[in-house]
Scaffold this motif. Structure first.
Motif, mmCIF file in Angstrom:
data_model
loop_
_atom_site.group_PDB
_atom_site.id
_atom_site.type_symbol
_atom_site.label_atom_id
_atom_site.label_comp_id
_atom_site.label_asym_id
_atom_site.label_seq_id
_atom_site.Cartn_x
_atom_site.Cartn_y
_atom_site.Cartn_z
ATOM 1 N N THR A 128 0.849 -1.189 0.000
ATOM 2 C CA THR A 128 0.000 0.000 0.000
ATOM 3 C C THR A 128 0.887 1.242 0.000
ATOM 4 O O THR A 128 2.055 1.192 0.407
ATOM 5 C CB THR A 128 -0.919 0.043 1.233
ATOM 6 O OG1 THR A 128 -0.106 -0.019 2.433
ATOM 7 C CG2 THR A 128 -1.891 -1.127 1.227
ATOM 8 N N ILE A 129 0.322 2.355 -0.448
ATOM 9 C CA ILE A 129 1.063 3.616 -0.414
ATOM 10 C C ILE A 129 1.054 4.134 1.024
ATOM 11 O O ILE A 129 -0.005 4.422 1.575
ATOM 12 C CB ILE A 129 0.440 4.652 -1.361
ATOM 13 C CG1 ILE A 129 0.510 4.162 -2.815
ATOM 14 C CG2 ILE A 129 1.158 5.994 -1.233
ATOM 15 C CD1 ILE A 129 -0.196 5.073 -3.800
ATOM 16 N N GLY A 153 4.684 10.458 5.693
ATOM 17 C CA GLY A 153 3.548 9.550 5.731
ATOM 18 C C GLY A 153 2.294 10.169 5.128
ATOM 19 O O GLY A 153 2.050 11.373 5.272
ATOM 20 N N VAL A 154 1.496 9.341 4.449
ATOM 21 C CA VAL A 154 0.318 9.861 3.741
ATOM 22 C C VAL A 154 -0.671 10.543 4.689
ATOM 23 O O VAL A 154 -1.460 11.393 4.258
ATOM 24 C CB VAL A 154 -0.397 8.723 2.970
ATOM 25 C CG1 VAL A 154 0.460 8.195 1.846
ATOM 26 C CG2 VAL A 154 -0.812 7.584 3.903
ATOM 27 N N GLN A 155 -0.639 10.180 5.966
ATOM 28 C CA GLN A 155 -1.596 10.739 6.923
ATOM 29 C C GLN A 155 -1.176 12.116 7.433
ATOM 30 O O GLN A 155 -1.953 12.781 8.116
ATOM 31 C CB GLN A 155 -1.758 9.775 8.109
ATOM 32 C CG GLN A 155 -0.634 9.803 9.145
ATOM 33 C CD GLN A 155 0.627 9.064 8.702
ATOM 34 O OE1 GLN A 155 0.700 8.563 7.589
ATOM 35 N NE2 GLN A 155 1.600 8.970 9.602
ATOM 36 N N ARG A 156 0.022 12.571 7.089
ATOM 37 C CA ARG A 156 0.562 13.793 7.695
ATOM 38 C C ARG A 156 0.257 15.020 6.813
ATOM 39 O O ARG A 156 1.150 15.701 6.316
ATOM 40 C CB ARG A 156 2.054 13.644 7.938
ATOM 41 C CG ARG A 156 2.406 12.464 8.860
ATOM 42 C CD ARG A 156 3.872 12.428 9.199
ATOM 43 N NE ARG A 156 4.248 13.570 10.008
ATOM 44 C CZ ARG A 156 5.350 14.303 9.786
ATOM 45 N NH1 ARG A 156 6.143 14.017 8.777
ATOM 46 N NH2 ARG A 156 5.629 15.319 10.576
ATOM 47 N N GLY A 157 -1.042 15.291 6.641
ATOM 48 C CA GLY A 157 -1.473 16.375 5.765
ATOM 49 C C GLY A 157 -0.908 17.731 6.152
ATOM 50 O O GLY A 157 -0.544 18.529 5.285
ATOM 51 N N SER A 167 7.550 13.724 -5.723
ATOM 52 C CA SER A 167 8.246 13.146 -6.879
ATOM 53 C C SER A 167 7.973 11.660 -7.044
ATOM 54 O O SER A 167 7.982 11.152 -8.162
ATOM 55 C CB SER A 167 9.753 13.374 -6.745
ATOM 56 O OG SER A 167 10.234 12.890 -5.495
ATOM 57 N N ARG A 168 7.732 10.945 -5.937
ATOM 58 C CA ARG A 168 7.472 9.505 -6.030
ATOM 59 C C ARG A 168 6.534 9.085 -4.901
ATOM 60 O O ARG A 168 6.434 9.768 -3.879
ATOM 61 C CB ARG A 168 8.779 8.690 -5.940
ATOM 62 C CG ARG A 168 9.718 8.911 -7.101
ATOM 63 C CD ARG A 168 10.784 7.840 -7.203
ATOM 64 N NE ARG A 168 11.759 7.871 -6.118
ATOM 65 C CZ ARG A 168 12.784 7.024 -6.001
ATOM 66 N NH1 ARG A 168 12.945 6.068 -6.891
ATOM 67 N NH2 ARG A 168 13.605 7.124 -4.992
ATOM 68 N N TYR A 169 5.866 7.968 -5.086
ATOM 69 C CA TYR A 169 5.080 7.337 -4.036
ATOM 70 C C TYR A 169 5.961 6.305 -3.331
ATOM 71 O O TYR A 169 6.801 5.649 -3.952
ATOM 72 C CB TYR A 169 3.850 6.627 -4.601
ATOM 73 C CG TYR A 169 2.834 7.504 -5.284
ATOM 74 C CD1 TYR A 169 2.651 8.829 -4.895
ATOM 75 C CD2 TYR A 169 2.034 7.008 -6.309
ATOM 76 C CE1 TYR A 169 1.705 9.633 -5.508
ATOM 77 C CE2 TYR A 169 1.086 7.809 -6.939
ATOM 78 C CZ TYR A 169 0.933 9.121 -6.535
ATOM 79 O OH TYR A 169 -0.003 9.905 -7.138
ATOM 80 N N GLY A 170 5.688 6.121 -2.048
ATOM 81 C CA GLY A 170 6.362 5.068 -1.296
ATOM 82 C C GLY A 170 5.374 3.970 -0.941
ATOM 83 O O GLY A 170 4.415 4.208 -0.204
ATOM 84 N N PHE A 171 5.576 2.785 -1.491
ATOM 85 C CA PHE A 171 4.753 1.616 -1.172
ATOM 86 C C PHE A 171 5.470 0.801 -0.107
ATOM 87 O O PHE A 171 6.698 0.720 -0.072
ATOM 88 C CB PHE A 171 4.561 0.730 -2.422
ATOM 89 C CG PHE A 171 3.712 1.339 -3.497
ATOM 90 C CD1 PHE A 171 2.396 0.954 -3.663
ATOM 91 C CD2 PHE A 171 4.229 2.295 -4.361
ATOM 92 C CE1 PHE A 171 1.599 1.498 -4.672
ATOM 93 C CE2 PHE A 171 3.460 2.859 -5.366
ATOM 94 C CZ PHE A 171 2.140 2.446 -5.523
#
Length: 306
Positions: A138-139, A280-284, A298-302
């Motif tokens: 998952t991302i 982290g994706v949750q850290r808006g 620049s990139r996604y982290g899975f």
């Protein structure tokens, strides 16, 4: 008769024209190299490992797919097994080679005692995204690249101290004082202070990395960063920021900007173009801050637990 094998690439395999041709499908800038130049280029990345799938017959050996990965200590995964590149020759796709190569890497990571793997991937490579999702990844983070090169004036109300090379006693005292602040970002860091200090020292000694604290005029610790100078094929030599945290009671006071400004200065001194960090994706709230500071995704982290 033809056979396919999973192998760790040595200099002879890297020298194969098919190796360069496959890798250049992901990184088109590599096409400018001859095979000999490509080997020398790859060998300069001392932490980088290349493995993949080859086909051997009596006439020749051909690279069908390859992956570039690194392993190092950090505060997030303890041992970070990071896959930078994963590419299947465009003529060999739809045959399950990407899936087989990922399973090979997962098994290898398990043998190394790693609990999670991470894969970086460009947002436009949607076929790769589908592969990772099918395999259970998952991302979990976005990778930010700093575009803004403007260095701001220093703030005379706060100062930075690099604790990395301080004498052990002073280093330990400062690390312990920052324990609670560090756990605001990394709550899974050891509660035991001796284990915590050892983990951070091991990261600095073996990765290597540097840890900086921001202090006010009363020597209160306001925030910290952990960064390293590293290399990969995507960015060549760059500064990678592992951790960046401001004490939750001191947010919006300029501490984060001060730390980023310090790393910008280091980048300029070393002649490095890139400053990279993951978030982290949750850290808006952090993402808004990074965008204001001139970063872009620049990139996604899975990632996946294994």
């Amino acid at each position: 008769m033809s056979n396919e094998f999973f192998v760790r690439f040595d200099e002879n395999l890297l020298r194969l024209p098919s190796c360069l041709a496959v890798h250049a499908q992901l990184h088109p800038n590599l096409i400018k190299f001859t095979c000999e130049e490509y080997v020398k280029y790859i060998q300069q990345f001392h932490e980088l490992n290349i493995c993949g799938i080859i086909r051997k017959n009596e006439a020749e050996t051909t690279v069908l797919a390859l992956a570039a990965y690194r392993k190092h200590l950090n505060t997030f995964y303890t041992i970070r097994f990071e896959i930078d590149d994963l590419i299947v020759d465009e003529k060999e796709r739809k045959h399950g080679l990407g899936t087989r190569l990922m399973h090979y890497l997962i098994d290898h990571a398990k043998q190394e005692g790693v609990s999670k793997i991470s894969v970086h991937c460009n947002p436009i490579h949607t076929d790769a995204h589908r592969l990772f999702f099918r395999l259970g990844l998952t991302i979990n983070c976005f990778e930010f690249d700093l575009e803004n090169k403007t260095v701001l004036p220093d703030n005379d109300q706060i100062r930075i101290i690099d604790v990395t090379d301080l004498p052990d006693k002073e280093n330990e005292q400062l690390l312990i004082r920052a324990h609670e602040i560090y756990q605001q970002l990394r709550p899974h860091l050891p509660n035991d202070q001796n284990e915590y200090v050892k983990q951070l020292r091991d990261i600095c000694r073996t990765s290597p990395a540097r840890i900086l604290f921001v202090l006010d005029k009363n020597d209160n610790i306001l925030g910290l960063t952990c960064y390293r100078i590293t290399e990969n094929i995507q960015y060549s030599k760059h500064i990678y920021c592992d951790d960046l945290v401001t004490d939750e009671n001191r947010r919006s006071s300029g501490v984060g900007r001060f730390l980023i400004n310090y790393m910008k200065n280091e980048r300029e001194k070393l002649g490095i173009d890139k400053l990279i960090l993951d978030s982290g994706v949750q850290r808006g709230r952090a993402h808004k801050f990074y965008h204001r500071e001139g970063f872009y995704i620049s990139r996604y982290g899975f990632s996946m637990a294994i």
